[in-house]
Design a protein around this motif. Structure first.
Motif, short mmCIF file in Angstrom:
data_model
loop_
_atom_site.label_atom_id
_atom_site.label_comp_id
_atom_site.label_asym_id
_atom_site.label_seq_id
_atom_site.Cartn_x
_atom_site.Cartn_y
_atom_site.Cartn_z
N ALA A 59 2.77 -1.87 5.15
CA ALA A 59 2.23 -1.82 6.31
C ALA A 59 2.82 -0.75 7.34
O ALA A 59 2.50 0.49 8.05
N ARG A 65 3.11 4.18 9.20
CA ARG A 65 2.30 3.76 9.43
C ARG A 65 0.73 3.76 7.93
O ARG A 65 1.02 4.82 7.94
N SER A 108 -4.64 -9.73 1.90
CA SER A 108 -6.88 -10.40 2.77
C SER A 108 -7.68 -10.73 1.60
O SER A 108 -8.03 -10.64 0.98
N THR A 117 5.73 -5.11 6.23
CA THR A 117 4.55 -6.09 5.43
C THR A 117 3.29 -6.54 6.27
O THR A 117 4.01 -7.51 6.97
N ARG A 118 2.86 -6.60 4.99
CA ARG A 118 1.43 -7.50 5.42
C ARG A 118 0.99 -8.12 4.54
O ARG A 118 0.92 -8.01 3.18
#
Length: 187
Positions: free
Chosen positions: A169, A6, A187, A183-184
């Motif tokens: 991520a 992570r 934001s 992936t993330r």
């Protein structure tokens, strides 16, 4: 150093996407990160025995540097050589990209600068696409390495953050050794 699985948010300031970075500044910035990835103690268990900062006997020989020259000096000399050998279109890329390329070339060798997909993307100014082309280079002697995958993901993320794009991520290694980069969203 982020775990191999992570990735936490960067503690550094936002990576720089605008402008260019000169040789001295690039060498200094990449050198500062080498201990994180190459280690302060050397490695006798990997494919090649290394000294501090991943310096090998083969690198010393290639650079024609005697054994009594400190590893730190050898690493800085090699980083300077990598910068000098980068094509102009890469050196004129965003500083965060130049730093990422220098680190990856330090780890993979300068031949990496000629990888077809990486080079084509960089030539077009697709900095993130160029970094994406390096994600599959996380192996040693045919075996995938989560540690190398973490390094590739770390630099991919630096460029992605600077460009406002999704980041990696998590790196997952499945039973057959295949690596997956998860992936993330932005934001």
């Amino acid at each position: 150093f982020p775990s191999h699985d992570r990735f936490e948010e960067e503690e550094d300031a936002m990576p720089v996407m605008n402008g260019t970075i000169n040789r001295s500044a690039a060498v200094t910035r990449v050198f500062q990160g080498l201990e994180k990835f190459e280690g302060a103690e050397g490695d006798t268990t990997g494919a090649a025995k290394t000294g501090r900062l991943g310096v090998t006997a083969a690198l010393r020989q290639r650079l024609r540097v005697p054994a009594n020259v400190p590893d730190e000096q050898v690493a800085q000399q090699y980083l300077g050589q990598i910068y000098d050998r980068m094509p102009d279109y890469m050196r004129k890329g965003p500083p965060v990209f130049v730093e990422a390329v220098m680190d990856q070339a330090y780890n993979l060798g300068e031949g990496m600068l000629q990888f077809r997909g990486f080079n084509a993307a960089a030539r077009q100014g697709d900095w993130l696409g160029a970094m994406r082309n390096l994600l599959d280079t996380a192996s040693i002697e045919g075996q995938s390495s989560r540690g190398l995958a973490a390094r590739r993901a770390f630099y991919y993320n630096k460029v992605a953050v600077a460009m406002g794009q999704p980041t990696i991520a998590r790196v997952q290694q499945v039973a057959d050794g295949t690596l997956r980069y998860l992936t993330r969203a932005v934001s």
